[in-house]
Design an enzyme around this catalytic site. Structure first.
Site, short mmCIF file in Angstrom:
data_model
loop_
_atom_site.label_atom_id
_atom_site.label_comp_id
_atom_site.label_asym_id
_atom_site.label_seq_id
_atom_site.Cartn_x
_atom_site.Cartn_y
_atom_site.Cartn_z
N GLY A 279 0.85 -1.19 0.00
CA GLY A 279 0.00 0.00 0.00
C GLY A 279 0.88 1.23 0.00
O GLY A 279 1.00 1.96 -0.99
N CYS A 345 -7.26 21.84 18.77
CA CYS A 345 -7.30 22.43 20.11
C CYS A 345 -6.44 21.64 21.08
O CYS A 345 -6.93 21.13 22.10
CB CYS A 345 -8.74 22.49 20.58
SG CYS A 345 -9.72 23.50 19.48
N1 LLP Z 1 -1.72 -6.20 3.74
C1 LLP Z 1 -2.28 -6.16 4.95
C2 LLP Z 1 -3.01 -7.34 5.43
C3 LLP Z 1 -2.16 -5.02 5.73
O1 LLP Z 1 -2.71 -4.99 6.94
C4 LLP Z 1 -1.45 -3.90 5.23
C5 LLP Z 1 -1.30 -2.70 6.02
C6 LLP Z 1 -0.90 -3.98 3.95
C7 LLP Z 1 -1.04 -5.15 3.23
C8 LLP Z 1 -0.14 -2.85 3.32
O2 LLP Z 1 0.98 -2.51 4.05
P1 LLP Z 1 1.94 -1.34 3.49
O3 LLP Z 1 2.54 -1.84 2.20
O4 LLP Z 1 1.09 -0.14 3.26
O5 LLP Z 1 2.94 -1.12 4.55
N2 LLP Z 1 -1.46 3.42 9.52
C9 LLP Z 1 -0.12 2.90 9.56
C10 LLP Z 1 0.09 1.75 8.63
C11 LLP Z 1 -0.83 0.60 8.91
C12 LLP Z 1 -0.63 -0.55 7.97
C13 LLP Z 1 -1.86 -1.38 7.98
N3 LLP Z 1 -1.81 -2.55 7.21
C14 LLP Z 1 0.88 4.00 9.23
O6 LLP Z 1 0.49 5.12 8.91
O7 LLP Z 1 2.07 3.75 9.33
#
Ligand code: LLP
Length: 386
Positions: A279, A345
């Protein structure tokens, strides 16, 4: 200093877009996005005959972006009914969507079955029993395995360690029992999935997880006569968060990750589809956020700016202590350190110790880099700013 690989707007465009659309404003560059996806596809094509790239839409579920990802050949990873509906609204065939989630509700699962999703990634034995009870025998399912592998990233985004809430544990035999249960109940179990965490810089840690996944799959072929058709190594590849960080070479990363897996599968004659589902690394570097400075306060030597956004459009400084590069639209030399706060805030310090021109002031436009992932998708309506 490494050359910049991330998208950034020329100053004049930043000022003009900020004026036209108002701020805070997310801007995504389609060319960078397509380029990232093509880099992934090209790397995957070199590594294994059957691969699959699924975009994790939780990183940014903007409909136009989903359309671009689908147009470039990605499947879409959806974390629940909301993301499935977004993919439908973007006219993506449900057969290209996968449903994920560690605590899926009946609403999520029923919608997935009704739409006819391409795969459900089952995270727990409770979910498995729900599917069995519903007689969901045709939908392809993959079991998410917890391999018990820790990663060196922020603890809030490390998801493959022993005590993680995600996946069915490999170590105590529960994963094998789940395979048996699928076989007995006649479910369409096609393979397995892992996801160890996010913003992972070291391919070695992912390799550990991948190797556990592959060995388990081979054992299940041998012991449970499972026809393993699909292995998903998850997402998590890091991005170059700051310009001072080394860039992450997706091709090299995937090579390090896939080569041992491919060699082992070949040895056993397993020609499963190898999938990944990034992602952040697809979209983070394609996005920037624009703000207007609303106030400047000098408190002795402490120079403070406040912008017209904050934790409601970018929660990651508060959640993960993440740092960002802030680019001014003034041309003067960046010789003065400012602390940049948001408009909420509370004392929401967004970008500490940011070097900007000394005469930065209210009315300036600032551009924050690398905000394409987990910003708009995690935005809130705190203080009813939007
Ligand atoms: N597959 C699954 C099952 C996941 O839970 C995630 C991300 C991805 C793929 C993709 O991961 P990426 O390639 O984006 O690292 N909010 C957090 C990140 C949470 C990731 C959640 N799961 C942040 O801003 O760092």
């Amino acid at each position: 200093m490494h050359p910049e690989t991330r998208f950034r707007l020329p100053a004049a465009d930043a000022i003009s877009l900020a004026r036209t659309f108002g701020t805070p404003l997310y801007v995504l560059d389609e060319a960078t996005l397509r380029d990232r996806i093509r880099t992934y596809q090209a790397a995957l094509n070199e590594l294994w005959p059957a691969t699959s790239l699924t975009y994790a839409s939780k990183a940014n579920g903007t409909l136009a972006l989903l359309q671009v990802a689908a147009h470039e050949g990605c499947g879409i990873d959806c974390a629940g009914a909301g993301e499935l509906l977004a993919a439908s609204r973007a006219a993506i065939p449900p057969s290209r969507c996968h449903l994920h989630g560690n605590a899926k509700s009946p609403v999520d699962l029923e919608l997935a079955l009704e739409l006819g999703v391409g795969m459900i990634v089952v995270d727990s034995t409770d979910e498995l029993e729900w599917l069995i009870q519903k007689g969901a025998r045709t939908v392809p399912i993959a079991l998410r395995i917890n391999p018990g592998v820790g990663t060196s990233t922020h603890q809030k985004i490390s998801t493959g360690h022993l005590k993680s809430k995600f996946g069915i544990p490999l170590l105590d035999g529960r994963a094998e029992k789940a395979v048996q249960r699928c076989q007995e109940a006649g479910l369409n179990l096609v393979g397995f999935h892992i996801h160890l965490g996010s913003q992972l810089r070291e391919a070695e840690q992912l390799e550990l997880g991948a190797s556990a996944l592959v060995e388990f799959a081979i054992e299940m072929m041998q012991r449970q006569s499972l026809d393993v058709r699909y292995l998903n190594l998850g997402g998590g590849i890091a991005v170059r968060q700051l310009q001072s960080d080394p860039p992450v070479r997706v091709g090299q990363f995937l090579k390090a990750l896939f080569r041992p897996v491919a060699a082992r599968l070949l040895q056993e004659g397993v020609m499963a589809t190898l999938a990944i589902e990034p992602g952040r690394s697809v979209v983070a570097e394609a996005g920037v956020t624009l703000y207007h400075v609303m106030a400047r306060k000098d408190i002795g030597d402490y120079k403070l700016l406040a912008v017209d956004g904050g934790m409601s459009d970018n929660p990651s400084p508060a959640l993960y202590d993440r740092n960002f590069d802030v680019v001014p639209t003034r041309e003067d030399e960046c010789d003065t350190a400012f602390s940049i706060y948001g408009a909420h805030c509370e004392s929401d310090l967004l970008f500490p110790n940011t070097m900007l021109p000394a005469d930065s002031q209210a009315g300036d436009t600032l551009q924050v880099l690398c905000t394409g992932a987990y910003n708009s998708s995690m935005a809130s309506n705190y203080n009813r700013f939007r």
